[in-house]
Scaffold this motif. Structure first.
Motif, PDB file in Angstrom:
ATOM      1  N   ALA A 198      16.522  -5.735  25.383  1.00 44.33           N
ATOM      2  CA  ALA A 198      15.554  -4.647  25.383  1.00 44.33           C
ATOM      3  C   ALA A 198      15.431  -4.183  23.946  1.00 44.33           C
ATOM      4  O   ALA A 198      16.354  -4.346  23.160  1.00 44.33           O
ATOM      5  CB  ALA A 198      16.020  -3.504  26.257  1.00 44.33           C
ATOM      6  N   SER A 211      13.268  -7.893  16.179  1.00 46.49           N
ATOM      7  CA  SER A 211      12.741  -7.097  15.066  1.00 46.49           C
ATOM      8  C   SER A 211      12.394  -7.983  13.863  1.00 46.49           C
ATOM      9  O   SER A 211      13.167  -8.862  13.483  1.00 46.49           O
ATOM     10  CB  SER A 211      13.814  -6.083  14.675  1.00 46.49           C
ATOM     11  N   CYS A 222      22.941  -0.726  14.293  1.00 46.35           N
ATOM     12  CA  CYS A 222      23.208  -1.800  15.266  1.00 46.35           C
ATOM     13  C   CYS A 222      22.216  -2.945  15.029  1.00 46.35           C
ATOM     14  O   CYS A 222      21.124  -2.722  14.520  1.00 46.35           O
ATOM     15  CB  CYS A 222      22.963  -1.318  16.698  1.00 46.35           C
ATOM     16  N   GLY A 223      22.592  -4.126  15.464  1.00 43.29           N
ATOM     17  CA  GLY A 223      21.673  -5.276  15.492  1.00 43.29           C
ATOM     18  C   GLY A 223      21.061  -5.585  14.144  1.00 43.29           C
ATOM     19  O   GLY A 223      21.728  -5.595  13.103  1.00 43.29           O
ATOM     20  N   THR A 224      19.759  -5.800  14.176  1.00 44.89           N
ATOM     21  CA  THR A 224      19.033  -6.142  12.947  1.00 44.89           C
ATOM     22  C   THR A 224      19.164  -5.035  11.905  1.00 44.89           C
ATOM     23  O   THR A 224      19.262  -5.307  10.699  1.00 44.89           O
ATOM     24  CB  THR A 224      17.552  -6.390  13.302  1.00 44.89           C
ATOM     25  N   SER A 225      19.178  -3.799  12.357  1.00 42.80           N
ATOM     26  CA  SER A 225      19.284  -2.672  11.405  1.00 42.80           C
ATOM     27  C   SER A 225      20.623  -2.732  10.673  1.00 42.80           C
ATOM     28  O   SER A 225      20.727  -2.342   9.512  1.00 42.80           O
ATOM     29  CB  SER A 225      19.150  -1.341  12.145  1.00 42.80           C
ATOM     30  N   ILE A 281      20.603   3.806  10.162  1.00 44.90           N
ATOM     31  CA  ILE A 281      19.376   2.990  10.148  1.00 44.90           C
ATOM     32  C   ILE A 281      19.024   2.607  11.585  1.00 44.90           C
ATOM     33  O   ILE A 281      19.876   2.099  12.316  1.00 44.90           O
ATOM     34  CB  ILE A 281      19.560   1.693   9.327  1.00 44.90           C
ATOM     35  N   SER A 282      17.785   2.843  11.950  1.00 50.76           N
ATOM     36  CA  SER A 282      17.367   2.498  13.309  1.00 50.76           C
ATOM     37  C   SER A 282      15.852   2.352  13.368  1.00 50.76           C
ATOM     38  O   SER A 282      15.131   3.266  12.965  1.00 50.76           O
ATOM     39  CB  SER A 282      17.825   3.584  14.290  1.00 50.76           C
ATOM     40  N   GLN A 283      15.395   1.219  13.841  1.00 50.99           N
ATOM     41  CA  GLN A 283      13.961   1.045  14.035  1.00 50.99           C
ATOM     42  C   GLN A 283      13.448   2.078  15.025  1.00 50.99           C
ATOM     43  O   GLN A 283      12.538   2.834  14.733  1.00 50.99           O
ATOM     44  CB  GLN A 283      13.684  -0.375  14.548  1.00 50.99           C
ATOM     45  N   THR A 309      18.599   4.512  19.354  1.00 52.33           N
ATOM     46  CA  THR A 309      19.765   3.737  19.767  1.00 52.33           C
ATOM     47  C   THR A 309      20.949   4.669  20.023  1.00 52.33           C
ATOM     48  O   THR A 309      21.369   5.428  19.136  1.00 52.33           O
ATOM     49  CB  THR A 309      20.085   2.682  18.692  1.00 52.33           C
ATOM     50  N   GLU A 365      18.271 -14.796  19.733  1.00 46.39           N
ATOM     51  CA  GLU A 365      17.580 -13.821  20.581  1.00 46.39           C
ATOM     52  C   GLU A 365      16.422 -14.439  21.353  1.00 46.39           C
ATOM     53  O   GLU A 365      16.244 -14.161  22.528  1.00 46.39           O
ATOM     54  CB  GLU A 365      16.982 -12.689  19.723  1.00 46.39           C
ATOM     55  N   GLY A 405      14.962   4.683  16.339  1.00 51.20           N
ATOM     56  CA  GLY A 405      15.430   6.069  16.193  1.00 51.20           C
ATOM     57  C   GLY A 405      16.049   6.595  17.466  1.00 51.20           C
ATOM     58  O   GLY A 405      16.298   7.799  17.595  1.00 51.20           O
ATOM     59  N   GLN A 444      13.006  -1.802   6.366  1.00 54.81           N
ATOM     60  CA  GLN A 444      14.304  -1.128   6.154  1.00 54.81           C
ATOM     61  C   GLN A 444      14.917  -1.561   4.820  1.00 54.81           C
ATOM     62  O   GLN A 444      15.431  -0.752   4.059  1.00 54.81           O
ATOM     63  CB  GLN A 444      15.276  -1.482   7.291  1.00 54.81           C
TER      64      GLN A 444
HETATM   65  C1  G6P Z   1      18.249  -3.798  20.129  1.00 58.75           C
HETATM   66  C2  G6P Z   1      17.051  -4.577  19.633  1.00 58.75           C
HETATM   67  C3  G6P Z   1      17.307  -5.092  18.222  1.00 58.75           C
HETATM   68  C4  G6P Z   1      17.667  -3.941  17.306  1.00 58.75           C
HETATM   69  C5  G6P Z   1      18.860  -3.141  17.844  1.00 58.75           C
HETATM   70  C6  G6P Z   1      19.045  -1.847  17.071  1.00 58.75           C
HETATM   71  O1  G6P Z   1      19.305  -4.652  20.349  1.00 58.75           O
HETATM   72  O2  G6P Z   1      16.763  -5.649  20.506  1.00 58.75           O
HETATM   73  O3  G6P Z   1      16.138  -5.718  17.734  1.00 58.75           O
HETATM   74  O4  G6P Z   1      17.986  -4.426  16.039  1.00 58.75           O
HETATM   75  O5  G6P Z   1      18.618  -2.768  19.210  1.00 58.75           O
HETATM   76  O6  G6P Z   1      17.922  -1.033  17.313  1.00 58.75           O
HETATM   77  P1  G6P Z   1      17.417   0.091  16.357  1.00 58.75           P
HETATM   78  O7  G6P Z   1      16.189   0.622  17.044  1.00 58.75           O
HETATM   79  O8  G6P Z   1      18.503   1.111  16.275  1.00 58.75           O
HETATM   80  O9  G6P Z   1      17.118  -0.509  15.042  1.00 58.75           O
END
Ligand code: G6P
Length: 613
Positions: free
Chosen positions: A607, A405, A305-308, A351-353, A357, A493, A355, A412
Motif C-alpha cells: 500500500a 515511489s 521508512c522505505g524509499t524515503s 522524511i515522508s512522501q 506513515t 516491489e 506525511g 526528497q
Molecule cells: C510504503 C510505500 C513506499 C514508501 C514507504 C514510506 O511502504 O509503499 O513507497 O517509501 O511506505 O512512505 P512515506 O509516505 O513515509 O514516504
C-alpha cells in the motif's frame, strides 16, 4: 492504510463514492465496500478484490441514496474476504462503520461486548468498534455523535472512522486519531476522505481534521467539530492546490511511468523559488527561519521508512560532506521503540512522501517529547507529519499515485541536497567554489533527466531479457550505494523478483558467492566518485560470468567494454548523480514488471500510505 470516503448532499452518493475509492485505491486494494442510506434502509455492499469487483457486484443492487460511506481495504486483522471487508454493520444493522487504522485493545473490548450478548461475524477489530458504539448508544440512549465520542474514549489505537445510522439520512459522524481525515466543503454538501484526492474534483475548500477530533457532517448545517474529550473546536478552511489532471494518467498506461516521466518537471517544481540560478543561490525558508537550530546541532538524525529512508541515506552523505555534522539515518519503526538517545541539541529530519506513515509520525512524537528540533520533508501538503513538526520543507512533487515511489524520491533527494548546501554555506564548511558549482549543476538536472528518459525504448527492449531472472544484485558506492538499494527495492516491489542492493566493495564478503552466468548485476558506475574502485568490483563480477548492466557516464569506455548492457547518463557533480542514476533504475524495474504482466501501480500486498505499524 485503507482508504475511506464519505458523501452527504443532494447528489447521488454512489458514483462519488466509487470514484473516490478508485482515487484512494493506492492505499489498499484487497477488498472494498460501500454503505448507502436510502429512505429507511441502510444498505451495505462488499466485495473481495478491487474497487472494480465491488462495482460489478453493487451495480446489481439498489445503489440509490444521497448519503454514504465507502472503504478500500489493506487487511490487518483477518484475511481479505467479503466478511472482513468494511463497512461493518452493528448487531442491529442500524449503524455502519468504515475504519482505517488498528484498534489495539479490540480483544478486551470484544470479550466485554460478548458478555452483553454481542455476536461477531468477522475477524476484524473494526467490527468490535461498531458494536461498542451501538452498545454505548443504546445503553445510554444518546445520539450517534455522543456515542462515538464515549466509545472512542475506551479505544486504544489508531483510527479514521465514519459512521452512518439507519433512519438518519442527514448525518455522517467521523473521527480520527493517528490516521488521516479530510472534509471537503461544497455547496450544501460535504465530502469526507483519507486524503484530498477524492475531493478535488468537487471543491477546493477543505478542513483537515485534527488528532482525536470528531466531526459531524449534517445536511444543511455547518461543520461541527469536538474532541473526544468533548471540547468544541473551531476549524480552518484551507484551499487545495491540487489539480484534477495531476490525478489522471494523462495518456500513459500506468501512473508509475507517468510519474517517472514527470521528474524533469517535478524537480523544477521542488527547486522553484528556492534555487536561483541567476544569483547562484539557494533559499529554503524552513531552514532560514530556524538557522540556529541547524548551525548549533551536534548531530542530525534522519528518520523515515522505505524509499524515503533511502533518500535519507543520500541526505546523510550530502550533509556530512557539506555541513560536517554527523548524521544518523534510522528506520522509523526501529527508532521509535529502541530507546534511542535523543538530545535537545539534536535536529531530527523526518522524511515522508505521504506525511502519514505511522512509524515516522511516532518517531517524530518521540523525538519531540525528548526536546529535539523536528524538521519535516514531506510531499503531501497538510498531512500529519508536516503538521506535527516544528518546521520543514515540502518536496512539491505533486500527487504520487503509483505505489512504488519514483518522483517523490528524487524530489526528497533534491530537498536534502539543498538543505545540506544551505547548512554548509552558513557554517562555512562548504567552500564557495563548490557551492556555486553544485547550484549551477542542480539547475541543469531537469534537462539531463529528460535526456535519460529518451532511452526509455532501449531500456524497455533489453528489460525483456531479464524476465527469466529470479534474483538481481544492485551495486553502487558512496552516494550511489543508496541508489543501489532503491533500484533493488523498485524491482522487488513491482516485478516480485528478489533483488538486493549492496555497497559494491562489500560484494566479496558474501554476495559474490551468488554470482553465476544467470545473475544479473546492476552496477552504478559513473565517472564522478570512486570510478576505478567500481571498475575493480565489476572485474570481479565479470570473472564469475555475471550479467552486467551498467549505469555509466556518457562517453565511458572502460566499464562499457566490461558490461553486457549499458545505460548512459550525463556527467554531473558526484552528489547529484543519484538524481540521474535513479531514473534508468526506475525504468528498468518498470519495464521488467510490465513484460512479466505485473500490476505495476498496485503491486500485491503493498500500500502506498502505511498508517499502521
Ligand atoms: C510504503 C510505500 C513506499 C514508501 C514507504 C514510506 O511502504 O509503499 O513507497 O517509501 O511506505 O512512505 P512515506 O509516505 O513515509 O514516504
Amino acid at each position: 492504510m485503507c482508504g475511506i470516503v464519505g458523501y452527504i448532499g443532494n447528489k447521488q452518493a454512489y458514483p462519488i463514492l466509487i470514484k473516490g475509492l478508485q482515487r484512494l485505491e493506492y492505499r489498499g486494494y484487497d477488498s472494498a465496500g460501500i454503505a448507502l442510506l436510502n429512505d429507511d434502509k441502510l444498505n451495505v455492499y462488499k466485495a473481495k478484490g478491487k474497487v472494480s469487483d465491488l462495482v460489478r457486484f453493487a451495480e446489481q443492487q439498489n445503489i440509490n441514496g444521497t448519503v454514504g460511506i465507502a472503504h478500500t481495504r489493506w487487511a490487518t486483522h483477518g484475511e481479505p474476504n467479503t466478511v472482513n471487508a468494511h463497512p461493518h454493520y452493528s448487531q442491529s444493522e442500524e449503524l455502519a462503520l468504515i475504519h482505517n487504522g488498528i484498534i489495539e485493545n479490540y480483544a478486551v473490548l470484544k470479550e466485554g461486548l460478548k458478555e452483553h450478548g454481542y455476536t461477531f461475524y468477522s475477524q476484524t477489530d473494526t467490527e468490535v468498534l461498531i458494536q461498542l458504539i451501538e452498545y454505548v448508544k443504546k445503553s445510554n440512549n444518546i445520539d450517534l455523535s455522543t456515542a462515538v465520542q464515549l466509545a472512542l474514549n475506551q479505544v486504544v489505537g489508531a483510527y479514521a472512522i465514519a459512521v452512518i445510522e439507519k433512519g438518519r439520512p442527514d448525518v455522517i459522524v467521523a473521527a480520527r486519531k493517528g490516521s488521516p481525515l479530510v472534509v471537503g466543503i461544497g455547496e450544501d454538501e460535504f465530502f469526507l476522505a483519507s486524503d484530498a484526492t477524492p475531493i478535488v474534483e468537487y471543491t477546493d475548500k477543505v478542513v483537515y481534521i485534527g488528532e482525536e477530533e470528531i466531526v459531524t457532517l449534517e445536511r444543511g448545517k455547518s461543520l461541527k467539530i469536538k474532541t473526544i474529550g468533548n471540547v468544541e473546536k473551531n476549524h480552518e478552511v484551507m484551499k487545495l492546490e491540487m489539480t484534477l489532471s495531476q490525478l489522471e494518467k494523462g495518456g500513459y498506461p500506468h501512473f508509475m511511468i507517468k510519474e517517472i516521466f514527470e521528474q524533469p518537471k517535478t524537480l523544477s517544481d521542488s527547486m522553484r523559488g528556492r534555487v536561483n540560478i541567476d544569483e547562484n543561490n539557494i533559499t529554503l525558508a524552513g531552514f532560514i527561519d530556524n538557522k540556529e537550530k541547524f548551525l548549533n546541532a551536534k548531530r542530525i538524525i534522519i528518520t523515515a521508512c522505505g524509499t524515503s529512508w533511502h533518500a535519507g541515506l543520500i541526505g546523510k552523505y550530502a550533509i556530512e560532506e557539506f555541513a560536517r555534522i554527523p548524521v544518523e539515518v534510522e528506520y522509523s519503526s526501529e527508532f521509535r521503540y529502541r530507546k534511542p538517545v535523543i538530545n535537545c541539541d539534536d535536529v531530527v529530519i523526518a522524511i515522508s512522501q505521504s506525511g502519514e506513515t505511522a512509524d515516522t509520525l511516532a518517531a517524530v512524537e518521540l523525538a519531540k517529547s525528548n526536546g529535539a528540533f523536528i524538521f519535516g520533508i514531506c510531499n503531501v501538503v497538510g498531512s500529519s507529519i508536516p503538521r506535527n513538526t516544528h518546521s520543514g520543507c515540502y518536496t512539491h512533487a505533486g500527487p504520487e499515485i503509483g505505489v512504488a515511489s519514483t518522483k517523490a524520491f528524487t524530489a526528497q533527494v533534491t530537498v536534502l541536497t539543498m538543505l545540506a548546501m544551505m547548512i554548509g554555506k552558513e557554517k562555512g564548511t562548504l567552500d564557495n567554489e563548490k557551492y556555486l558549482k553544485v547550484v549551477s549543476e542542480l539547475g541543469k538536472i531537469p534537462e539531463k533527466m529528460s535526456l535519460i528518459l529518451k532511452q526509455d525504448n532501449v531500456i524497455a527492449e533489453f528489460a525483456k531479457t531479464f524476465t527469466y531472472a529470479q534474483n538481481f544484485i544492485y551495486l553502487g558506492r558512496g552516494y550511489n550505494f543508496p541508489v543501489a538499494l532503491e533500484g533493488a527495492l523498485k524491482l522487488k516491489e513491482i516485478s516480485y523478483i528478489h533483488a538486493e542492493g549492496y555497497p559494491a566493495a562489500e560484494m566479496k564478503h558474501g554476495p559474490i558467492a551468488l554470482i553465476s552466468h544467470e545473475m544479473p548485476v546492476v552496477v552504478i558506475a559513473p565517472s564522478a566518485g570512486m570510478y576505478e574502485k567500481v571498475v575493480s568490483n565489476i572485474q570481479e563480477i565479470k570473472a564469475r560470468k555475471g550479467k552486467i548492466i551498467s549505469i555509466v557516464t556518457e562517453g565511458d569506455v572502460v566499464v562499457s567494454n566490461l558490461s553486457d548492457y549499458i545505460i548512459s547518463i550525463p556527467d554531473t557533480e558526484e552528489c547529484l548523480v543519484p538524481l540521474l542514476a535513479a531514473i534508468p533504475l526506475q525504468l528498468l524495474a518498470y519495464h521488467i514488471a510490465v513484460v512479466k504482466g505485473c500490476d505495476v501501480d498496485q503491486p500485491r500486498n503493498l500500500a502506498k500510505s502505511v498508517t499502521v505499524e
